[in-house]
Write a protein that holds these residues in place. Structure first.
Motif, PDB file in Angstrom:
ATOM      1  N   ALA A   1      50.132  47.788  49.256  1.00 55.90           N
ATOM      2  CA  ALA A   1      49.181  46.700  49.502  1.00 55.90           C
ATOM      3  C   ALA A   1      47.835  47.236  49.993  1.00 55.90           C
ATOM      4  N   GLU A   2      47.874  48.242  50.858  1.00 55.55           N
ATOM      5  CA  GLU A   2      46.623  48.760  51.424  1.00 55.55           C
ATOM      6  C   GLU A   2      45.696  49.265  50.319  1.00 55.55           C
ATOM      7  N   ILE A   3      46.296  49.933  49.335  1.00 59.42           N
ATOM      8  CA  ILE A   3      45.475  50.493  48.262  1.00 59.42           C
ATOM      9  C   ILE A   3      45.047  49.406  47.273  1.00 59.42           C
ATOM     10  N   ILE A   4      45.964  48.502  46.967  1.00 62.65           N
ATOM     11  CA  ILE A   4      45.618  47.422  46.027  1.00 62.65           C
ATOM     12  C   ILE A   4      44.508  46.547  46.609  1.00 62.65           C
ATOM     13  N   GLU A   5      44.490  46.407  47.922  1.00 64.35           N
ATOM     14  CA  GLU A   5      43.436  45.615  48.569  1.00 64.35           C
ATOM     15  C   GLU A   5      42.039  46.188  48.313  1.00 64.35           C
ATOM     16  N   ARG A   6      41.940  47.482  48.111  1.00 68.26           N
ATOM     17  CA  ARG A   6      40.602  48.063  47.991  1.00 68.26           C
ATOM     18  C   ARG A   6      40.253  48.631  46.609  1.00 68.26           C
ATOM     19  N   LEU A   7      41.186  48.594  45.671  1.00 67.22           N
ATOM     20  CA  LEU A   7      40.891  49.158  44.340  1.00 67.22           C
ATOM     21  C   LEU A   7      39.714  48.425  43.684  1.00 67.22           C
ATOM     22  N   ASP A   8      38.787  49.162  43.076  1.00 66.00           N
ATOM     23  CA  ASP A   8      37.710  48.467  42.360  1.00 66.00           C
ATOM     24  C   ASP A   8      37.796  48.763  40.859  1.00 66.00           C
ATOM     25  N   ARG A   9      36.982  48.062  40.098  1.00 67.78           N
ATOM     26  CA  ARG A   9      37.117  48.142  38.646  1.00 67.78           C
ATOM     27  C   ARG A   9      36.716  49.514  38.105  1.00 67.78           C
ATOM     28  N   ASP A  10      35.901  50.232  38.823  1.00 68.63           N
ATOM     29  CA  ASP A  10      35.560  51.585  38.373  1.00 68.63           C
ATOM     30  C   ASP A  10      36.802  52.484  38.360  1.00 68.63           C
ATOM     31  N   GLU A  11      37.631  52.296  39.378  1.00 68.03           N
ATOM     32  CA  GLU A  11      38.850  53.116  39.436  1.00 68.03           C
ATOM     33  C   GLU A  11      39.805  52.757  38.289  1.00 68.03           C
ATOM     34  N   LEU A  12      39.870  51.459  37.980  1.00 67.70           N
ATOM     35  CA  LEU A  12      40.735  51.042  36.865  1.00 67.70           C
ATOM     36  C   LEU A  12      40.184  51.592  35.549  1.00 67.70           C
ATOM     37  N   ASN A  13      38.880  51.483  35.376  1.00 64.15           N
ATOM     38  CA  ASN A  13      38.238  52.025  34.177  1.00 64.15           C
ATOM     39  C   ASN A  13      38.528  53.513  34.016  1.00 64.15           C
ATOM     40  N   ALA A  14      38.387  54.239  35.114  1.00 62.90           N
ATOM     41  CA  ALA A  14      38.588  55.683  35.076  1.00 62.90           C
ATOM     42  C   ALA A  14      40.042  56.005  34.722  1.00 62.90           C
ATOM     43  N   PHE A  15      40.975  55.262  35.312  1.00 62.31           N
ATOM     44  CA  PHE A  15      42.394  55.496  35.018  1.00 62.31           C
ATOM     45  C   PHE A  15      42.664  55.201  33.538  1.00 62.31           C
TER      46      PHE A  15
ATOM     47  N   HIS B   1      47.991  54.813  44.898  1.00 59.27           N
ATOM     48  CA  HIS B   1      49.264  54.206  44.497  1.00 59.27           C
ATOM     49  C   HIS B   1      49.086  52.709  44.270  1.00 59.27           C
ATOM     50  N   GLY B   2      49.129  52.323  43.044  1.00 63.73           N
ATOM     51  CA  GLY B   2      48.886  50.935  42.669  1.00 63.73           C
ATOM     52  C   GLY B   2      47.881  50.856  41.529  1.00 63.73           C
ATOM     53  N   VAL B   3      47.170  51.951  41.270  1.00 62.59           N
ATOM     54  CA  VAL B   3      46.138  51.900  40.228  1.00 62.59           C
ATOM     55  C   VAL B   3      46.773  51.764  38.837  1.00 62.59           C
ATOM     56  N   ALA B   4      47.926  52.379  38.623  1.00 62.22           N
ATOM     57  CA  ALA B   4      48.585  52.264  37.307  1.00 62.22           C
ATOM     58  C   ALA B   4      48.992  50.815  37.062  1.00 62.22           C
ATOM     59  N   GLY B   5      49.589  50.206  38.085  1.00 60.88           N
ATOM     60  CA  GLY B   5      50.043  48.820  37.950  1.00 60.88           C
ATOM     61  C   GLY B   5      48.886  47.857  37.758  1.00 60.88           C
TER      62      GLY B   5
ATOM     63  N   GLU C   1      39.639  40.153  41.210  1.00 60.20           N
ATOM     64  CA  GLU C   1      39.824  39.510  42.516  1.00 60.20           C
ATOM     65  C   GLU C   1      40.979  38.514  42.481  1.00 60.20           C
ATOM     66  N   ARG C   2      41.019  37.743  41.401  1.00 59.85           N
ATOM     67  CA  ARG C   2      42.071  36.735  41.258  1.00 59.85           C
ATOM     68  C   ARG C   2      43.448  37.402  41.214  1.00 59.85           C
ATOM     69  N   LEU C   3      43.538  38.441  40.386  1.00 60.06           N
ATOM     70  CA  LEU C   3      44.821  39.137  40.237  1.00 60.06           C
ATOM     71  C   LEU C   3      45.234  39.810  41.538  1.00 60.06           C
ATOM     72  N   ARG C   4      44.261  40.343  42.246  1.00 53.16           N
ATOM     73  CA  ARG C   4      44.549  41.035  43.503  1.00 53.16           C
ATOM     74  C   ARG C   4      45.286  40.095  44.471  1.00 53.16           C
ATOM     75  N   GLY C   5      44.792  38.869  44.582  1.00 49.97           N
ATOM     76  CA  GLY C   5      45.432  37.892  45.472  1.00 49.97           C
ATOM     77  C   GLY C   5      46.868  37.592  45.060  1.00 49.97           C
TER      78      GLY C   5
END
Lengths: 437, 424
Positions: free
Chosen positions: B170-184, B51-55, B126-130
């Motif tokens: 927040a918990e999920i957004i803290e750990r999302l990596d670019r591979d997951e975004l790419n896959a989505f 939850h957060g990968v779409a955003g 990383e910047r956006l995550r913060g």
């Protein structure tokens, strides 16, 4: 670059014998009309003890007069598919109705009834007291509100701008119906108002209707001119607000000149270079501009803030050039403050390169174009610029002046106004260390 | 196409071979254009645990692509005076550029670049995550947001996308990596999931040709309708919950329940009922009672979100904690009164008149027209929708409106969430 208009002549203006100023602009593309009534009364026309009275009066002008009973104004507009609202600002109170153009008579009748015949019944005033307090309490839920109110109270020592618009709860609890009625009777009169209509009508026919509705009202005793001159600030002022909140906020506010000052145009451009452009003459515009601006790059890309803005507004009396930043988790306010000051100093030292200036002017031009979409927004621009620049033609001439601003102009106004001694700095410090309940 | 008098909305629809749909409407009153891509890649596509990968995927589109860096993009857009926004909803991610007419082609090219070739640079992530984590913290401190979030948790089962805010956790957004975004991105961004809209001072032929050039070769992704992934939800039991928040003065309240799909036969009757309950005149019967008569709130209104998967009906108000019980009693009373008696004859008549009369105003701006066009496309209402709209609204009877409200606004399932200062 000229502001595009969709009619050959931009607008026409006249004044009735009773002093009501009338500004009309035909826009015949859609069967719509936007009617605005502007009064020269707002936060600047208030005294401690009755701060917020103008805004409360604005609420009461929806509660009924001679021809329209309680609830009937909104009902009559709503059932015709129209929209209406009003706002109170430090310099003015304004009311609008946007509706199908064949219903323009209704809007004129409403504004004609409002100007002299609002009743302000004691029980209605009492019921509205809690509504106004609730409006304030809604704002109190936001940390930025507390910071801004505190900073404004310190920026000025004399000028009523220090009191804002909504008013403190103590005044809202103590004010009486008589206070409201006195304010209404002192400022609501044809010779303190401007009627602006934009849309699908014939100017001559509409003027006949306006005469019919408003000629019957006699001019009133002109309200007193505000004669308060703020003493020069002679050193930086600082305030700290400690309350529960999610993070730190920083606000920097400098004294800045009024809309009538020739430096207003360079200050708008300076503001846009620093924080991105918005339309200075009307509401609306595009979202998401300004990510190449100085402050966005230094504070947001620089991982100091999650958001930052600069603001310079066109006002009747000298007001503010202000900066607001929402700090990222764990960032100390001093760091954000220094980052903003560094960007100001860089412009004071170096001016603005030509390509950046061109980019900024293009943003301003585009935002002005976007903000003039629709009859309601055009009515706002004409009425607002008539109020603050005292000339409705400024809705076109002021945007034109922005395009003539040079880097030297920007450097000069940055050096003149954004100086340490003219600054009030405010910090919001979360007492719960940013922890949220 | 004939339209409601003065509405001037004459959209054209052009489907491309790869599934992309172009919707176009010419309006020359302002020398600007809104270019918008609606991608069916919103939060409803997320699975438990992301939850957060779409955003984050949506927000990262503008942080760098194969051909343009984040900074170059920012400078170019500012140089055009163009505003770019990315909004993440449950069903859709909406990427929108508002620009001057002369910049239309470049704006469309930028949208194509963002949709097709984002690189999700690690440093920018990383910047956006913060930034997003700070935004989420502010939302945790916002009484309106907390009230709605609490309401969603109570009103929908946890498997339903509407049970949470679309922004993610927040918990999920803290750990999302670019591979997951790419896959989505690879899974859900494609022409057959996208509707392109061009609204403003641009001719259809120009829009169609530019779209063909920029999107014609975009390969499709697997098609899965958003609504198919939404489980039907059981209605919640009647419940009220308060979240105490320190340092707050006002309580924000959300009252409501899951209702119906946009395609349900009752949609128009229920929507009409909501117009009377929470919008018409001065924020409907709720506003009239709670604000105008009783002076208990600055705002009080209701809204119906007819969408896929039983969208909610929500009544919202901001109230001083001392007046909470009285205000809630009035809200429940007004709802019950409507269920008992339905609209009055005068309300029914005024409702029809106000809905039809407001169309030209809604369609006055490019953004307003785009919103209506999006609704027509997403819910397959047909290009003659506005022509039929008048008949739809006029044919509603008081009985239909009352019956629809009774069927969907069931008091036994009403969930109330309050966020504000602790009550004395």
């Amino acid at each position: 670059m000229a502001v595009p208009t969709t009619a050959a002549s931009s607008f026409s203006q006249t004044a009735l014998d009773n002093g009501l100023r009338v500004i009309l602009r035909e826009v015949r593309e859609r069967p719509l009309v936007g009617v605005w009534m502007w009064y020269r009364v707002g936060g600047r026309n208030e005294l401690p003890g009755t701060t917020g009275v103008s805004h409360w009066v604005e609420h009461m002008l929806f509660k009924g007069g001679k021809r329209f009973g309680k609830g009937e104004i909104t009902k009559e507009i709503s059932r015709r598919g129209g929209a209406l609202n009003a706002f109170t600002w430090i310099d003015c109170t304004a009311y609008f109705e946007t509706l199908p153009s064949n219903e323009v008579d209704l809007a004129l009748a409403i504004e004609s009834d409002r100007i002299y015949d609002t009743r302000i019944e004691p029980e209605e005033a009492e019921a509205e007291r809690t509504v106004v307090i609730s409006e304030r309490e809604g704002s109190e839920n936001y940390p930025e509100f507390w910071l801004r109110e505190e900073v404004q109270a310190v920026v000025w020592r004399e000028h009523p701008y220090r009191l804002g618009v909504i008013g403190p709860k103590s005044d809202l609890r103590a004010m009486t119906r008589e206070d409201l009625y006195a304010q209404y009777k002192s400022y609501y009169m044809t010779n303190n108002a401007t009627l602006v209509v934009v849309g699908d009508f014939s100017t001559n026919e509409l003027l006949d209707k306006i005469h019919k509705e408003f000629d019957k009202h006699p001019a009133g005793t002109p309200p007193p001119e505000l004669n308060i001159e703020e003493q020069p600030q002679t050193g930086e002022r600082r305030v700290v607000v400690r309350r529960p909140g999610p993070t730190h906020y920083v606000m920097l506010a400098y004294h800045a000149p009024a809309a009538s000052n020739p430096d207003a145009a360079p200050l708008v451009v300076l503001n846009s270079v620093l924080g991105g452009a918005s339309s200075p003459i009307a509401w609306g515009g595009a979202r998401g501009l300004g990510r190449s601006s100085r402050l966005y790059r230094a504070l947001v890309d620089g991982e100091i803030a999650s958001g930052v803005s600069a603001g310079y507004e066109l006002t009747l009396d000298p007001y503010l050039f202000a900066f607001d930043a929402t700090l990222r988790d764990g960032v100390e306010p001093a760091r954000a403050e220094t980052a903003i000051l560094n960007e100001i100093e860089r412009i004071q030292r170096e001016g603005v390169p030509e390509d950046e200036l061109a980019r900024t002017k293009r943003q301003l031009h585009a935002q002005v174009v976007y903000s003039l979409e629709g009859v309601t927004n055009q009515g706002f621009a004409l009425g607002f610029m008539n109020l603050v620049a005292k000339d409705p033609a400024a809705w076109q001439t002021f945007p034109e002046a922005l395009q003539l601003v040079t880097s030297d102009d920007i450097q000069r106004v940055a050096k003149t106004y954004l100086v340490d001694d003219q600054r009030t700095t405010g910090w919001f410090i979360p007492t719960n260390n940013g922890a949220v309940s | 196409m004939a339209t409601v008098a003065g509405s001037a909305l004459r959209p054209e629809r052009f489907p491309f071979k790869n599934g992309l749909v172009l919707l176009h409407n010419r309006a020359a009153s302002n020398p600007s254009v809104v270019v918008r891509a609606l991608v069916r890649a919103g939060a409803s596509r997320e699975t438990p645990g992301d939850h957060g990968v779409a955003g984050m995927t949506g927000r990262m589109l503008r942080q760098g692509t194969v051909h343009i860096s984040k900074l170059e993009l920012a400078e170019e857009l500012d140089g055009m005076g163009a505003g770019l926004s990315v909004d993440i909803g449950y069903g859709l991610v909406v990427i929108s550029i508002k620009c001057l007419t002369g910049d239309f082609r470049r704006a469309l090219q930028i949208i194509s670049e963002l949709l097709r070739r984002p690189t999700f640079p690690a440093e920018e992530l990383e910047r956006l995550r913060g930034q997003v984590l700070t935004d989420l913290k502010e939302m945790d401190d916002n009484t309106r947001v907390v009230a709605e979030r609490t309401w969603r948790e109570l009103a929908y089962p946890s498997t339903h996308p509407y049970s949470r805010l679309s922004v993610g956790s927040a918990e999920i957004i803290e750990r999302l990596d670019r591979d997951e975004l790419n896959a989505f991105h690879e899974a859900w961004y494609g022409p057959n999931q996208t509707t392109l809209m061009v609204v403003g001072d641009v001719e259809f032929d120009v829009a169609a040709e530019a779209s063909e050039n920029l999107f014609g070769e975009w390969p499709g992704v697997r098609i899965e309708r958003v609504e198919a992934s939404l489980p039907a939800s059981d209605l919640p039991p009647r419940e009220q919950r308060q979240v105490d928040m320190t340092g707050k003065t006002q309580a924000d309240v959300v009252v409501g329940l899951p209702t119906l799909d946009r395609s349900a036969p009752d949609y128009y009757a229920l929507s009409f009922g909501n117009h009377i309950l929470g919008r018409m005149y001065f924020m409907g019967r709720f506003g009239q009672k709670v604000r105008d008569e009783q002076g208990l709130a600055y705002y009080a209104y209701s809204e119906l979100h007819g969408s896929y998967g039983r969208g909610p009906w929500l009544m919202r108000a901001g109230i001083n904690p001392r007046n909470l019980d009285k205000a809630l009693d009035s809200i429940y009373f007004e709802l019950q009164r409507f269920l008992n008696d339905g609209p009055t004859e005068a309300e029914q008549e005024d409702g029809v008149r106000s809905l039809l009369g407001s169309l030209p105003r809604q369609l006055e701006t490019n953004e307003g027209a785009a919103a209506v066009m999006a609704e027509i496309e997403l819910y397959e209402l047909g290009l003659d929708y506005l022509e039929r709209y008048s008949t739809i609204v006029r044919s509603l009877t008081r009985e239909q409106v009352t019956e629809a409200a009774r069927r969907w606004l069931v008091p036994e399932h009403l969930v109330t969430a309050i966020a504000g200062p602790p009550r004395a």
